[in-house]
Design a protein around this motif. Structure first.
Motif, PDB file in Angstrom:
ATOM      1  N   ALA A  96     185.088  81.379 118.754  1.00  0.00           N
ATOM      2  CA  ALA A  96     183.883  82.005 118.228  1.00  0.00           C
ATOM      3  C   ALA A  96     183.608  81.531 116.814  1.00  0.00           C
ATOM      4  CB  ALA A  96     184.001  83.523 118.263  1.00  0.00           C
ATOM      5  N   ASP A  97     182.354  81.282 116.540  1.00  0.00           N
ATOM      6  CA  ASP A  97     181.909  80.881 115.214  1.00  0.00           C
ATOM      7  C   ASP A  97     181.405  82.098 114.455  1.00  0.00           C
ATOM      8  OD1 ASP A  97     180.990  79.135 113.067  1.00  0.00           O
ATOM      9  OD2 ASP A  97     178.970  79.483 113.861  1.00  0.00           O
ATOM     10  N   ARG A  98     181.868  82.260 113.240  1.00  0.00           N
ATOM     11  CA  ARG A  98     181.460  83.385 112.401  1.00  0.00           C
ATOM     12  C   ARG A  98     180.212  83.031 111.612  1.00  0.00           C
ATOM     13  NH1 ARG A  98     182.475  85.207 107.077  1.00  0.00           N
ATOM     14  NH2 ARG A  98     182.667  87.484 106.908  1.00  0.00           N
ATOM     15  N   GLY A  99     179.259  83.946 111.583  1.00  0.00           N
ATOM     16  CA  GLY A  99     178.057  83.740 110.807  1.00  0.00           C
ATOM     17  C   GLY A  99     176.878  83.325 111.657  1.00  0.00           C
ATOM     18  N   SER A 100     175.763  83.108 111.002  1.00  0.00           N
ATOM     19  CA  SER A 100     174.539  82.742 111.685  1.00  0.00           C
ATOM     20  C   SER A 100     174.584  81.292 112.162  1.00  0.00           C
ATOM     21  CB  SER A 100     173.335  82.958 110.766  1.00  0.00           C
ATOM     22  OG  SER A 100     173.452  82.181 109.588  1.00  0.00           O
ATOM     23  N   TYR A 101     173.705  80.986 113.113  1.00  0.00           N
ATOM     24  CA  TYR A 101     173.643  79.640 113.662  1.00  0.00           C
ATOM     25  C   TYR A 101     173.199  78.643 112.604  1.00  0.00           C
ATOM     26  CZ  TYR A 101     172.086  75.691 116.459  1.00  0.00           C
ATOM     27  OH  TYR A 101     171.902  74.437 116.981  1.00  0.00           O
ATOM     28  N   ARG A 102     173.894  77.538 112.553  1.00  0.00           N
ATOM     29  CA  ARG A 102     173.575  76.460 111.630  1.00  0.00           C
ATOM     30  C   ARG A 102     173.200  75.228 112.434  1.00  0.00           C
ATOM     31  NH1 ARG A 102     179.218  77.209 108.653  1.00  0.00           N
ATOM     32  NH2 ARG A 102     179.641  77.885 110.803  1.00  0.00           N
ATOM     33  N   TYR A 103     171.941  74.860 112.349  1.00  0.00           N
ATOM     34  CA  TYR A 103     171.411  73.797 113.186  1.00  0.00           C
ATOM     35  C   TYR A 103     172.084  72.458 112.944  1.00  0.00           C
ATOM     36  CZ  TYR A 103     168.887  71.956 109.156  1.00  0.00           C
ATOM     37  OH  TYR A 103     168.574  71.413 107.927  1.00  0.00           O
ATOM     38  N   TYR A 104     172.611  72.275 111.754  1.00  0.00           N
ATOM     39  CA  TYR A 104     173.201  70.992 111.402  1.00  0.00           C
ATOM     40  C   TYR A 104     174.651  70.852 111.850  1.00  0.00           C
ATOM     41  CZ  TYR A 104     174.805  73.954 107.568  1.00  0.00           C
ATOM     42  OH  TYR A 104     175.333  74.973 106.825  1.00  0.00           O
ATOM     43  N   MET A 105     175.215  71.904 112.398  1.00  0.00           N
ATOM     44  CA  MET A 105     176.598  71.876 112.839  1.00  0.00           C
ATOM     45  C   MET A 105     176.715  71.334 114.258  1.00  0.00           C
ATOM     46  SD  MET A 105     178.852  72.818 110.623  1.00  0.00           S
ATOM     47  CE  MET A 105     179.111  73.745 109.106  1.00  0.00           C
ATOM     48  N   ASP A 106     177.782  70.611 114.508  1.00  0.00           N
ATOM     49  CA  ASP A 106     178.092  70.120 115.838  1.00  0.00           C
ATOM     50  C   ASP A 106     179.055  71.110 116.483  1.00  0.00           C
ATOM     51  OD1 ASP A 106     178.715  68.798 118.149  1.00  0.00           O
ATOM     52  OD2 ASP A 106     179.655  67.078 117.182  1.00  0.00           O
ATOM     53  N   VAL A 112     184.460  73.751 113.765  1.00  0.00           N
ATOM     54  CA  VAL A 112     183.326  74.616 113.485  1.00  0.00           C
ATOM     55  C   VAL A 112     183.681  76.084 113.714  1.00  0.00           C
ATOM     56  CG1 VAL A 112     180.994  75.245 114.265  1.00  0.00           C
ATOM     57  CG2 VAL A 112     181.617  72.839 113.948  1.00  0.00           C
ATOM     58  N   TYR A 113     184.594  76.349 114.598  1.00  0.00           N
ATOM     59  CA  TYR A 113     184.890  77.713 115.028  1.00  0.00           C
ATOM     60  C   TYR A 113     185.927  78.396 114.151  1.00  0.00           C
ATOM     61  CZ  TYR A 113     182.184  76.326 119.046  1.00  0.00           C
ATOM     62  OH  TYR A 113     181.168  75.878 119.857  1.00  0.00           O
ATOM     63  N   ASP A 114     185.735  79.675 113.950  1.00  0.00           N
ATOM     64  CA  ASP A 114     186.580  80.452 113.054  1.00  0.00           C
ATOM     65  C   ASP A 114     187.677  81.232 113.764  1.00  0.00           C
ATOM     66  OD1 ASP A 114     185.031  80.071 110.443  1.00  0.00           O
ATOM     67  OD2 ASP A 114     183.461  80.832 111.786  1.00  0.00           O
ATOM     68  N   TYR A 115     187.435  81.597 115.001  1.00  0.00           N
ATOM     69  CA  TYR A 115     188.380  82.413 115.749  1.00  0.00           C
ATOM     70  C   TYR A 115     188.710  81.766 117.086  1.00  0.00           C
ATOM     71  CZ  TYR A 115     186.456  85.756 112.408  1.00  0.00           C
ATOM     72  OH  TYR A 115     186.013  86.377 111.260  1.00  0.00           O
TER      73      TYR A 115
END
Length: 126
Positions: A96-106, A112-115
């Motif tokens: 799971a990724d923490r925070g809002s969606y970031r369009y520039y992230m792959d 990219v994922y925090d958990y």
């Protein structure tokens, strides 16, 4: 903090189907994108599929068609696998990724994922 727990793995014969589940607890509303990855010994962890907070999905090109990702709610994501092949044998991880969606992230990148969950073993064998 977010805890992820996978379930549903096990032994299945080629051609069979399996449904994996990822349940999140804790600060679940901090979660945006949830991804399923898999890893085989000797290979790097690879994306299977991911799903955004609004239900937009992405699949690995080689797996699209046999794998389906879904999200019942913010804290519950599943992965349906059909027509299993021996090559699908791997440990499957929910992330799971923490925070809002970031369009520039792959979101195919593990970094990219925090958990991460502990993983669930899927073994496809006759």
């Amino acid at each position: 903090q977010v805890r992820l727990v996978e379930s549903g793995g096990g032994l299945v014969q080629p051609g069979g189907s399996l449904r994996l589940s990822c349940e999140a607890s804790g600060s679940i509303y901090s979660i945006n994108t949830v991804g399923w990855f898999r890893q085989t010994p000797g290979k790097q962890r690879e994306l299977v599929a991911n799903i955004s907070d609004v239900g937009v999905t992405k699949y690995a090109d080689s797996l699209k068609g046999r794998f389906t990702i879904g999200r019942d709610n913010v804290a519950s994501v599943w992965l349906q696998i059909n027509d299993l092949e021996t090559e699908d044998t791997a440990v499957y991880y929910c992330a799971a990724d923490r925070g809002s969606y970031r369009y520039y992230m792959d979101y195919a990148r593990t970094t990219v994922y925090d958990y991460w969950g502990q993983g669930s073993q899927v073994t496809v064998s006759s």
